[in-house]
Design a protein around this motif. Structure first.
Motif, PDB file in Angstrom:
ATOM      1  N   THR A  31       0.792  -1.031  -0.009  1.00 42.69           N
ATOM      2  CA  THR A  31      -0.085  -0.019   0.000  1.00 42.69           C
ATOM      3  C   THR A  31       0.929   1.384  -0.138  1.00 42.69           C
ATOM      4  O   THR A  31       0.714   2.147  -0.776  1.00 42.69           O
ATOM      5  N   LEU A  32       1.903   1.260   0.910  1.00 46.57           N
ATOM      6  CA  LEU A  32       2.801   2.505   0.944  1.00 46.57           C
ATOM      7  C   LEU A  32       3.559   2.633  -0.386  1.00 46.57           C
ATOM      8  O   LEU A  32       3.571   3.694  -0.810  1.00 46.57           O
ATOM      9  N   CYS A  33       3.790   1.431  -1.154  1.00 47.61           N
ATOM     10  CA  CYS A  33       4.565   1.451  -2.504  1.00 47.61           C
ATOM     11  C   CYS A  33       3.555   2.244  -3.355  1.00 47.61           C
ATOM     12  O   CYS A  33       3.953   3.154  -4.123  1.00 47.61           O
ATOM     13  N   PHE A  34       2.278   1.703  -3.305  1.00 47.11           N
ATOM     14  CA  PHE A  34       1.142   2.326  -4.300  1.00 47.11           C
ATOM     15  C   PHE A  34       1.153   3.610  -4.000  1.00 47.11           C
ATOM     16  O   PHE A  34       1.020   4.605  -5.203  1.00 47.11           O
ATOM     17  N   LEU A  35       1.070   4.177  -3.042  1.00 48.37           N
ATOM     18  CA  LEU A  35       1.062   5.711  -2.723  1.00 48.37           C
ATOM     19  C   LEU A  35       2.079   6.485  -3.232  1.00 48.37           C
ATOM     20  O   LEU A  35       2.089   7.388  -3.665  1.00 48.37           O
ATOM     21  N   ALA A  36       3.258   5.678  -3.000  1.00 49.49           N
ATOM     22  CA  ALA A  36       4.622   6.647  -3.437  1.00 49.49           C
ATOM     23  C   ALA A  36       4.520   6.575  -4.856  1.00 49.49           C
ATOM     24  O   ALA A  36       4.756   7.928  -5.472  1.00 49.49           O
ATOM     25  N   PHE A  37       4.090   5.609  -5.495  1.00 50.02           N
ATOM     26  CA  PHE A  37       4.138   5.936  -7.238  1.00 50.02           C
ATOM     27  C   PHE A  37       2.894   6.716  -7.603  1.00 50.02           C
ATOM     28  O   PHE A  37       3.404   7.310  -8.450  1.00 50.02           O
ATOM     29  N   VAL A  93      -6.017  -4.262   8.084  1.00 52.16           N
ATOM     30  CA  VAL A  93      -5.291  -3.222   7.588  1.00 52.16           C
ATOM     31  C   VAL A  93      -5.948  -2.193   6.473  1.00 52.16           C
ATOM     32  O   VAL A  93      -5.831  -1.030   6.571  1.00 52.16           O
ATOM     33  N   PHE A  94      -6.863  -2.946   5.804  1.00 50.36           N
ATOM     34  CA  PHE A  94      -7.664  -2.173   4.985  1.00 50.36           C
ATOM     35  C   PHE A  94      -8.524  -1.180   5.579  1.00 50.36           C
ATOM     36  O   PHE A  94      -8.702   0.048   5.046  1.00 50.36           O
ATOM     37  N   SER A  95      -9.243  -1.544   6.499  1.00 53.12           N
ATOM     38  CA  SER A  95     -10.008  -0.698   7.457  1.00 53.12           C
ATOM     39  C   SER A  95      -9.278   0.378   7.980  1.00 53.12           C
ATOM     40  O   SER A  95      -9.740   1.672   8.144  1.00 53.12           O
ATOM     41  N   PHE A  96      -8.236   0.195   8.729  1.00 55.65           N
ATOM     42  CA  PHE A  96      -7.059   1.262   9.335  1.00 55.65           C
ATOM     43  C   PHE A  96      -6.931   2.480   8.194  1.00 55.65           C
ATOM     44  O   PHE A  96      -6.989   3.489   8.595  1.00 55.65           O
ATOM     45  N   PHE A  97      -6.360   1.916   6.727  1.00 53.05           N
ATOM     46  CA  PHE A  97      -6.143   2.794   5.770  1.00 53.05           C
ATOM     47  C   PHE A  97      -7.311   3.789   5.300  1.00 53.05           C
ATOM     48  O   PHE A  97      -7.166   4.932   4.984  1.00 53.05           O
ATOM     49  N   LYS A  98      -8.476   3.046   5.332  1.00 52.86           N
ATOM     50  CA  LYS A  98      -9.545   3.699   4.843  1.00 52.86           C
ATOM     51  C   LYS A  98      -9.884   4.752   5.914  1.00 52.86           C
ATOM     52  O   LYS A  98     -10.248   5.911   5.432  1.00 52.86           O
ATOM     53  N   LYS A  99      -9.766   4.500   7.062  1.00 54.87           N
ATOM     54  CA  LYS A  99     -10.019   5.539   8.331  1.00 54.87           C
ATOM     55  C   LYS A  99      -9.034   6.796   8.141  1.00 54.87           C
ATOM     56  O   LYS A  99      -9.442   7.842   8.693  1.00 54.87           O
ATOM     57  N   GLU A 103      -6.669   6.200  -0.152  1.00 55.41           N
ATOM     58  CA  GLU A 103      -7.237   5.313  -1.327  1.00 55.41           C
ATOM     59  C   GLU A 103      -6.567   3.977  -1.195  1.00 55.41           C
ATOM     60  O   GLU A 103      -5.349   3.653  -1.376  1.00 55.41           O
ATOM     61  N   THR A 104      -7.549   3.104  -0.874  1.00 48.89           N
ATOM     62  CA  THR A 104      -6.803   1.627  -0.471  1.00 48.89           C
ATOM     63  C   THR A 104      -7.589   0.583  -1.425  1.00 48.89           C
ATOM     64  O   THR A 104      -8.819   0.620  -1.326  1.00 48.89           O
ATOM     65  N   HIS A 105      -7.081  -0.431  -1.835  1.00 54.32           N
ATOM     66  CA  HIS A 105      -7.655  -1.434  -2.612  1.00 54.32           C
ATOM     67  C   HIS A 105      -7.270  -3.006  -2.102  1.00 54.32           C
ATOM     68  O   HIS A 105      -6.234  -3.053  -1.426  1.00 54.32           O
ATOM     69  N   ILE A 106      -8.112  -3.863  -2.550  1.00 54.60           N
ATOM     70  CA  ILE A 106      -7.746  -5.292  -2.292  1.00 54.60           C
ATOM     71  C   ILE A 106      -7.782  -6.008  -3.528  1.00 54.60           C
ATOM     72  O   ILE A 106      -8.664  -5.861  -3.997  1.00 54.60           O
ATOM     73  N   ARG A 107      -6.894  -6.660  -3.512  1.00 52.24           N
ATOM     74  CA  ARG A 107      -6.731  -7.633  -4.773  1.00 52.24           C
ATOM     75  C   ARG A 107      -6.560  -9.252  -4.535  1.00 52.24           C
ATOM     76  O   ARG A 107      -6.105  -9.458  -3.709  1.00 52.24           O
TER      77      ARG A 107
END
Length: 298
Positions: A31-37, A93-99, A103-107
């Motif tokens: 998730t952090l890498c996704f945000l960075a990119f 983890v998903f719930s924490f980032f959404k709070k 922008e968070t996704h599950i694949r």
């Protein structure tokens, strides 16, 4: 060599026809890498401003107390990949980032996974006595049920009854040293300690090439903790059925009988041991003395 050891290990290989629960061992990092990119590649964002905002957001939501709480929640239960506890971890983890309004996704990915079914180990002595080893860290059954049984992922199932030979780290140089002493490991169970620059898969591969019928591997780091180091003995990295590409639903996949897949799996069974169990076996060894340089950590 020692009195014969009987080792039984059974593992299951899981290749689902339906998507299994997501494999997100490194979800935080992903998730952090996704945000960075996203922030780097999105031209509408000011990198300096965005970086400052993201940093502030993470720092404002964390403290020694909250980090301790997060770590406790994430390590409270075992969450082996592809299991329901693993999915619970993903959702946490998903719930924490959404709070945090990130922008968070599950694949979901379809991958070939390996799970333990049953493993036993016993030593049989010439006087008729024997020892059945406890393969878990905890004696209390109720505690044992809460953790993943020690196993080597992708080890084949099998039952072996043979003498055991200590091979130090299981390197080529170690087998050469045994050869000088006139010790042949063909048809034997080899006992190795983790280290020497080799990963588990290589230790098993070399033992297999020397004619060994099984491998027992222990980590000396568990001398104090009594822990058992789990891990994979598969050669290479990533899902064996989708090497080099994502295992998405409907995507290209290799077959279980494909030579490229089979060559990544060992042909002899292996088990991880606690230092305590390994020490019992080492103490029973007879025959030729090991090279002096092998004894420095004993």
């Amino acid at each position: 060599m020692s009195p014969p050891l009987t080792t039984t290990t059974t593992t299951s290989i899981f290749s689902p026809s339906k998507p299994p629960p997501p494999l997100y061992t490194f979800l935080f990092f992903t998730t952090l890498c996704f945000l960075a990119f996203f922030y780097i590649l999105n031209p509408s964002q000011n990198p300096k401003t965005t970086l400052s905002h993201t940093t502030t957001l993470f720092l404002s939501s964390s403290s020694n107390s909250t980090i301790s709480s997060y770590l406790h929640s994430l390590t409270l239960h075992s969450h082996l990949a592809g299991t329901n506890p693993s999915l619970d971890t993903v959702n946490y983890v998903f719930s924490f980032f959404k709070k945090l309004k990130l922008e968070t996704h599950i694949r979901e990915y379809q991958v070939l996974l390996s799970y333990p079914v049953k493993s036993t180990l016993s030593a049989h002595f010439s006087n008729g006595s024997f020892v059945n080893f406890n393969m878990n860290e905890f004696v209390d059954i109720s505690e044992s049920e809460k953790i993943v049984a020690p196993y080597h992922a992708y080890s084949p199932s099998g039952t072996v009854h043979a003498k055991v030979v200590f091979v130090n780290y299981g390197r080529e140089v170690d087998y050469n040293a045994l050869g000088v002493l006139g010790v042949n490991v063909s048809g034997c169970v080899v006992l190795a300690r983790k280290g020497g620059g080799l990963n588990r898969g290589v230790v098993v591969k070399i033992a297999e090439s020397k004619g060994a019928v099984a491998v027992l591997l222990y980590a000396e780091e568990g001398r104090v903790s009594g822990g058992v180091e789990r891990g994979t003995v598969m050669r290479g990295a990533g899902d064996p059925l989708t090497p080099g590409w994502a295992g998405v639903e409907g995507g290209e996949r290799l077959g279980l009988e494909d030579s490229e897949v089979l060559e990544r799996f060992p042909k002899i069974p292996s088990l991880p041991l606690s230092f305590g169990n390994a020490d019992v076996i080492l103490g029973s060894l007879g025959g030729r003395a090991v090279p002096p340089e092998w004894r420095h950590s004993r």
